[in-house]
Write a protein that holds these residues in place. Structure first.
Motif, PDB file in Angstrom:
ATOM      1  N   GLY A   1      -5.223   1.228  -7.567  1.00  0.00           N
ATOM      2  CA  GLY A   1      -4.584   0.091  -8.676  1.00  0.00           C
ATOM      3  C   GLY A   1      -5.879  -1.239  -8.242  1.00  0.00           C
TER       4      GLY A   1
ATOM      5  N   GLU B   1      -7.881   5.523   3.023  1.00  0.00           N
ATOM      6  CA  GLU B   1      -8.532   4.552   2.144  1.00  0.00           C
ATOM      7  C   GLU B   1      -9.412   3.773   1.634  1.00  0.00           C
ATOM      8  OE1 GLU B   1      -5.652   3.885   2.435  1.00  0.00           O
ATOM      9  OE2 GLU B   1      -5.145   1.862   1.185  1.00  0.00           O
TER      10      GLU B   1
ATOM     11  N   ALA C   1      -8.146  -0.832  -5.160  1.00  0.00           N
ATOM     12  CA  ALA C   1      -8.221   0.412  -3.701  1.00  0.00           C
ATOM     13  C   ALA C   1      -7.502   1.090  -4.591  1.00  0.00           C
ATOM     14  CB  ALA C   1      -7.167  -0.417  -2.484  1.00  0.00           C
ATOM     15  N   PHE C   2      -7.866   2.243  -3.330  1.00  0.00           N
ATOM     16  CA  PHE C   2      -7.453   3.827  -3.795  1.00  0.00           C
ATOM     17  C   PHE C   2      -6.514   4.188  -2.248  1.00  0.00           C
ATOM     18  CE2 PHE C   2     -11.374   4.335  -3.776  1.00  0.00           C
ATOM     19  CZ  PHE C   2     -12.124   5.643  -2.725  1.00  0.00           C
TER      20      PHE C   2
HETATM   21  N1  PHE Z   1      -0.750   3.254   0.396  1.00  0.00           N
HETATM   22  C1  PHE Z   1      -0.265   4.414  -1.007  1.00  0.00           C
HETATM   23  C2  PHE Z   1       0.276   5.395  -0.228  1.00  0.00           C
HETATM   24  O1  PHE Z   1       0.372   5.800   0.839  1.00  0.00           O
HETATM   25  C3  PHE Z   1      -2.030   4.554  -1.381  1.00  0.00           C
HETATM   26  C4  PHE Z   1      -2.121   3.742  -1.802  1.00  0.00           C
HETATM   27  C5  PHE Z   1      -3.085   2.936  -1.436  1.00  0.00           C
HETATM   28  C6  PHE Z   1      -1.898   2.843  -3.263  1.00  0.00           C
HETATM   29  C7  PHE Z   1      -4.000   1.377  -2.026  1.00  0.00           C
HETATM   30  C8  PHE Z   1      -2.924   2.060  -3.996  1.00  0.00           C
HETATM   31  C9  PHE Z   1      -3.401   1.597  -3.402  1.00  0.00           C
HETATM   32  O2  PHE Z   1       0.969   5.947  -0.256  1.00  0.00           O
END
Ligand code: PHE
Length: 339
Positions: free
Chosen positions: A282, A208, A303-304
């Motif tokens: 996003g 994360e 966040a990604f």
């Molecule tokens: N948690 C999302 C997933 O498992 C991935 C994600 C994390 C997307 C943070 C956007 C922001 O698919």
């Protein structure tokens, strides 16, 4: 008695026989002892002489016995030395070294990459609460997007986390923004009720990422993601963002990298699209900030979430995700640095 005794001692061919002879010659019921006991039958004037002689013979027996015993002991030592001889000039046997798991290689590499950019590394619990994994992430109980991730529930409140996104909420709650912006990555295992096959696993790993400050824009997100892609897959990789949906980001995107198998031209690996999806990301939804007590009119960010198994599969050309956790040494040792 004397000659017979000495001969017996010399004839003894093992320690046990020797011990038997000792008892017979010198023991309490031995022949010499008997003579000493019958001294009273000897004429008084002869007693000193007889006594002396008996003592001499006894000493003689004792030394002969000691010598014979010593010989046996030496023989045993010599035999052991011979048997346990080692050739110190032989080359040593190699101990087999373990090797870093391919996912850990990716993980360690990414971690230090982010640490270098001032991110903190956090680790949330694998058995998480519905509260952090979903509610805090803008997914109330009846939210339809909960179906996006088939979750293992332990009871109403506890579950095996289906994403590492709950780490965002945990860090947001605690962060003191008067001390500076929040930059964190949170790697770890996640679980989903998927039937295992070559591309699906009930367990995999994510990382994360979260950055919150004033004036963070989508171009910061784009730049960061592009850097990750180039760091992982080389400077020549092209990247693109596609619109997507996640409840905790708005807008949401998915990032693709140009297929490194066919250089973006199209092949079975990229399903002839020329692109391979590597992560979701996003701009953090205001509700996520507010849920954690952060003023969304002042602070914002991105966040990604990136699947580490996915990265490893792409980077090393692995064609079955199950290889990651079936611990076949032949698979694992390919990632050893040197033999
Ligand atoms: N948690 C999302 C997933 O498992 C991935 C994600 C994390 C997307 C943070 C956007 C922001 O698919």
């Amino acid at each position: 008695i004397k000659e017979k005794g000495i001969k017996n001692i010399q004839d003894a061919d093992n320690q046990k026989a020797l011990e038997e002879i000792r008892v017979k010659l010198l023991g309490r019921k031995g022949e010499l002892t008997e003579i000493l006991h019958s001294m009273k039958d000897v004429a008084p004037e002869n007693r000193p002489k007889v006594g002396q002689e008996v003592n001499q013979i006894r000493d003689l027996f004792q030394t002969s016995l000691d010598d014979a015993k010593e010989k046996f002991v030496q023989a045993v030592i010599a035999k052991r030395l011979e048997e346990e001889k080692i050739d110190v000039t032989l080359p040593g046997r190699k101990t087999r070294l373990g090797s870093k798991h391919p996912i850990n290689i990716i993980l360690d590499d990414l971690e230090s990459y982010f640490i270098g950019m001032g991110y903190q590394v956090v680790q949330g619990p694998e058995m998480e609460t519905d509260h952090y994994v979903f509610e805090m992430m803008n997914l109330p109980k009846d939210h339809p997007a909960r179906d996006m991730q088939a979750t293992f529930y332990i009871n109403d409140e506890r579950l095996l986390r289906s994403q590492t996104s709950g780490d965002q909420a945990r860090v947001l709650e605690k962060h003191d923004f008067s001390k500076g912006p929040l930059k964190m990555v949170g790697p770890g295992k996640v679980y989903r009720r998927d039937d295992d096959d070559a591309t699906h696993s009930h367990q995999f790993q994510q990382m994360e990422g979260l950055v919150i400050d004033k004036n963070i824009t989508m171009s910061d997100l784009k730049g960061t993601l592009e850097m990750i892609a180039k760091h992982m897959f080389g400077q020549d990789r092209e990247t693109r963002l596609r619109p997507s949906y996640f409840p905790f980001t708005e807008p949401s995107v998915e990032m693709d990298v140009s297929c490194f198998n066919c250089d973006g031209k199209g092949c079975p690996i990229c399903k002839y699209t020329g692109w391979i999806e590597v992560l979701g990301a996003g701009m953090v939804h205001p509700n996520v900030l507010e849920n954690a007590g952060v003023d969304s009119s002042v602070y914002g960010g991105f966040a990604f979430g990136v699947g580490l198994d996915r990265l490893a599969i792409l980077k090393y050309g692995i064609n079955d995700i199950r290889d990651f956790y079936t611990n076949d040494v032949r698979f694992l040792k390919q990632f050893r640095k040197e033999e």
